[in-house]
Design an enzyme around this catalytic site. Structure first.
Site, PDB file in Angstrom:
ATOM      1  CB  SER A 151      -7.585   1.442  -9.064  1.00 15.91           C
ATOM      2  OG  SER A 151      -8.952   1.385  -8.713  1.00 15.91           O
ATOM      3  CE1 TYR A 161      -6.045  -1.197  -4.631  1.00 14.85           C
ATOM      4  CE2 TYR A 161      -8.167  -0.142  -5.034  1.00 14.85           C
ATOM      5  CZ  TYR A 161      -7.107  -0.907  -5.478  1.00 14.85           C
ATOM      6  OH  TYR A 161      -7.090  -1.381  -6.761  1.00 14.85           O
ATOM      7  CE  LYS A 199      -3.852   0.190  -6.955  1.00  9.00           C
ATOM      8  NZ  LYS A 199      -2.718  -0.480  -7.643  1.00  9.00           N
TER       9      LYS A 199
END
Length: 272
Positions: free
Chosen positions: A138, A151, A155
């Protein structure tokens, strides 16, 4: 017929990548926790592309998930030349207010499962003259993102891990790539309970899963190290390098700071 394994394939980018591969006449092995969603996807792909599709309903956060996937795919190891680690999700909220169990589960899915599946299937991918491993990251990997903290950190791991693995396998038949999408129309902000401001920002920059998948598969077969779909996303990957970190963090915090109380925060599939 060549086969591809795709995790997180029930919807969004995973589903769209599966469709792109089906269009290239790949048989599909689809894994997802969402049994109804992945079954529906499989039925659609079979009708549209006339390729064989098999599904496995599995929680990839389980310690033995990669071994279960290996056993399930055993009949196709001689044909399985593409592996796509797409499964992942995120939590929107303040670190101290979110359940530590839920946040550790993000690490289990986004990091541990991806590492385990990569390790499990690289020996199988080595048996082909040319094969492909795609890990989905991401654009959050390029900077710290308060309120989407674990999160984004997961990533960042994915990007670093994938580049390191690519270098280690550079003289092997296995081409390793990292897909680095930005805001994608997967309903992430709605399911995360994010505010209207965040939703409006996302809508300005959203790409469709289908567009992301088309670029992803093209880049994968071209052997690219990093596949960043869209000019804005490439710019987002570059700009944080030229500004003080605290400045970048404040901008990200302004976008993702939740308006809801902690009791309203929830785990959601990430918009990878």
């Amino acid at each position: 017929m060549p086969y591809a394994l795709v995790t997180g394939a029930a919807k969004g980018i995973g589903k769209a990548i599966a469709a792109e591969l089906a269009a290239k006449n790949y048989g599909l092995l689809l894994v997802d926790l969402d049994a109804h969603g992945v079954n529906t996807t499989a039925a659609e792909l079979i009708v549209t592309y006339k390729v064989p599709v098999q599904v496995l309903h599995l929680d990839l956060s389980k310690p033995d998930a990669a071994e279960q996937v290996k056993v399930w795919t055993a009949d196709h190891h001689r044909e399985l030349s593409v592996v796509v680690n797409n499964a992942g999700y995120g939590l929107n909220g303040r670190f101290e207010e979110l359940s530590v169990r839920d946040q550790l589960n993000i690490i289990d899915v986004n990091i541990r499962a991806q590492v385990a599946i990569s390790h499990t299937f690289i020996p199988i991918l080595r048996s082909f003259p040319r094969s492909y491993l795609l890990n989905v990251g991401s654009t959050t990997a390029f900077q710290t993102v308060p309120f989407l903290n674990i999160y984004a950190a997961s990533k960042a791991f994915v990007l670093s891990f994938t580049r390191g693995l690519r270098f280690e396998l550079r003289q092997s038949p296995v081409s390793v790539s990292c897909l680095i999408p930005g805001s994608t129309d997967t309903d992430f902000v709605n399911r995360a309970g994010m505010g209207l401001k965040t939703l409006r920002i996302a809508e300005r920059f959203n790409m469709t899963p289908e567009k992301v998948a088309k670029i992803a598969v093209k880049g994968l077969f071209a052997g690219k190290a990093e596949i960043i779909p869209g000019f804005t996303n490439r710019l987002n990957g570059l700009l944080p390098k030229f500004f003080p970190k605290i400045f970048v963090e404040k901008i990200a915090a302004g976008i993702y700071e939740p308006a809801q109380l902690s009791s309203d925060l929830q785990a959601v599939p990430a918009a990878t």
